[in-house]
Write a protein that holds these residues in place. Structure first.
Motif, PDB file in Angstrom:
ATOM      1  N   TYR A  97     -46.406 -11.326 118.045  1.00  0.00           N
ATOM      2  CA  TYR A  97     -47.672 -12.307 117.577  1.00  0.00           C
ATOM      3  C   TYR A  97     -47.791 -12.658 118.726  1.00  0.00           C
ATOM      4  CZ  TYR A  97     -47.355 -10.346 112.542  1.00  0.00           C
ATOM      5  OH  TYR A  97     -47.467  -9.367 112.316  1.00  0.00           O
ATOM      6  N   PRO A  98     -48.966 -12.947 119.471  1.00  0.00           N
ATOM      7  CA  PRO A  98     -50.515 -13.161 118.683  1.00  0.00           C
ATOM      8  C   PRO A  98     -49.958 -11.545 119.181  1.00  0.00           C
ATOM      9  CG  PRO A  98     -50.428 -13.835 120.717  1.00  0.00           C
ATOM     10  CD  PRO A  98     -48.952 -14.445 120.766  1.00  0.00           C
ATOM     11  N   SER A 100     -54.046  -8.023 118.811  1.00  0.00           N
ATOM     12  CA  SER A 100     -55.140  -7.818 119.414  1.00  0.00           C
ATOM     13  C   SER A 100     -55.081  -7.381 117.749  1.00  0.00           C
ATOM     14  CB  SER A 100     -55.801  -7.080 120.766  1.00  0.00           C
ATOM     15  OG  SER A 100     -55.617  -5.468 119.954  1.00  0.00           O
ATOM     16  N   TYR A 104     -53.372  -4.062 116.297  1.00  0.00           N
ATOM     17  CA  TYR A 104     -52.531  -4.327 114.605  1.00  0.00           C
ATOM     18  C   TYR A 104     -53.454  -3.177 113.756  1.00  0.00           C
ATOM     19  CZ  TYR A 104     -51.220  -6.293 110.568  1.00  0.00           C
ATOM     20  OH  TYR A 104     -50.559  -6.740 109.727  1.00  0.00           O
ATOM     21  N   TRP A 126     -59.916  -9.774 118.567  1.00  0.00           N
ATOM     22  CA  TRP A 126     -59.881 -10.789 118.211  1.00  0.00           C
ATOM     23  C   TRP A 126     -57.970 -11.105 118.033  1.00  0.00           C
ATOM     24  CZ3 TRP A 126     -62.970 -11.298 113.390  1.00  0.00           C
ATOM     25  CH2 TRP A 126     -63.957 -11.889 113.761  1.00  0.00           C
ATOM     26  N   ASN A 127     -57.540 -12.363 118.013  1.00  0.00           N
ATOM     27  CA  ASN A 127     -55.869 -11.923 118.546  1.00  0.00           C
ATOM     28  C   ASN A 127     -55.394 -12.857 116.718  1.00  0.00           C
ATOM     29  OD1 ASN A 127     -54.791 -10.975 119.955  1.00  0.00           O
ATOM     30  ND2 ASN A 127     -55.624 -13.290 121.687  1.00  0.00           N
ATOM     31  N   ILE A 128     -54.141 -11.633 116.663  1.00  0.00           N
ATOM     32  CA  ILE A 128     -53.653 -12.060 115.152  1.00  0.00           C
ATOM     33  C   ILE A 128     -52.611 -13.238 115.313  1.00  0.00           C
ATOM     34  CG2 ILE A 128     -52.546 -11.052 113.014  1.00  0.00           C
ATOM     35  CD1 ILE A 128     -54.703  -9.331 113.266  1.00  0.00           C
ATOM     36  N   THR A 129     -52.599 -14.188 115.302  1.00  0.00           N
ATOM     37  CA  THR A 129     -51.294 -15.468 115.781  1.00  0.00           C
ATOM     38  C   THR A 129     -50.169 -15.287 114.485  1.00  0.00           C
ATOM     39  OG1 THR A 129     -52.109 -17.141 114.554  1.00  0.00           O
ATOM     40  CG2 THR A 129     -52.967 -16.650 116.682  1.00  0.00           C
ATOM     41  N   GLU A 130     -50.104 -14.742 114.175  1.00  0.00           N
ATOM     42  CA  GLU A 130     -49.053 -14.720 112.992  1.00  0.00           C
ATOM     43  C   GLU A 130     -49.521 -14.001 111.916  1.00  0.00           C
ATOM     44  OE1 GLU A 130     -48.994 -17.819 110.074  1.00  0.00           O
ATOM     45  OE2 GLU A 130     -50.749 -18.370 110.838  1.00  0.00           O
ATOM     46  N   ASP A 131     -48.289 -13.371 111.222  1.00  0.00           N
ATOM     47  CA  ASP A 131     -48.449 -12.515 109.617  1.00  0.00           C
ATOM     48  C   ASP A 131     -49.493 -12.778 108.447  1.00  0.00           C
ATOM     49  OD1 ASP A 131     -47.836 -10.178 108.052  1.00  0.00           O
ATOM     50  OD2 ASP A 131     -45.795  -9.702 108.574  1.00  0.00           O
TER      51      ASP A 131
END
Length: 170
Positions: A97-98, A100, A104, A126-131
């Motif tokens: 992470y991160p 996109s 993902y 968009w970024n996913i920064t964590e699970d």
């Protein structure tokens, strides 16, 4: 199975906007061909005037139910398209992470043995920064695909080519 054994088949789908769609196959045929747990390719062919055939391919379906009526010799099956592969409990993914939303989504598809057909998706950068799903008990990959469909204003479907598509709703 003989080509003359098929009595009828129906492919249906019940879905809505910003959801996943899983197509259902219901078929009847003569005999006791045991297809339970098998993947079957479904298509419809029409013979043309020049004796060639034109086919409509519906894709691949997993047979999940089978019933044979002994006195008539008719077997009925129920099967579902490859969206059924996403109905497994989510396991933490080995990713950095991160990441996109698009990458993902590709990873989710890959873990389920599927391929994402889209080359881009709305909000894919968009970024996913964590699970975000690691602490949600019982969540499935399909549940996550529903959330991705919501974030991308699309409906998630399996095409006849057995790939995942996010189709825009506008």
């Amino acid at each position: 199975a003989s080509e003359n054994d098929l009595i009828s088949f129906k492919v249906s789908c019940d879905t809505g906007m910003c959801k996943t769609a899983m197509r259902k196959l219901e078929a009847k045929y003569l005999g006791e061909h045991n297809l339970l747990g098998e993947w079957v390719n479904v298509g419809f062919g029409v013979r043309l005037a020049d004796n060639t055939f034109e086919y409509l391919d519906y894709g691949t379906f997993l047979v999940t139910e089978i019933t044979t009526t002994k006195d008539t010799g008719i077997t009925q099956i129920v099967a579902y398209d490859k969206m059924v592969e996403t109905m497994r409990i989510y396991e933490i993914l080995d990713i950095a992470y991160p990441i996109s939303l698009f990458d993902y989504t590709k990873k989710i598809c890959s873990v389920c043995g599927l391929e994402l057909a889209n080359e881009t998706i709305i909000n894919g950068t968009w970024n996913i920064t964590e699970d975000l799903w690691k602490n949600i008990d019982g969540i499935t990959y399909r549940d996550i695909l529903v959330q991705i469909a919501q974030a991308t204003a699309s409906t998630c479907i399996i095409g006849a080519d057995n790939k995942i598509y996010f189709k825009l709703i506008f």
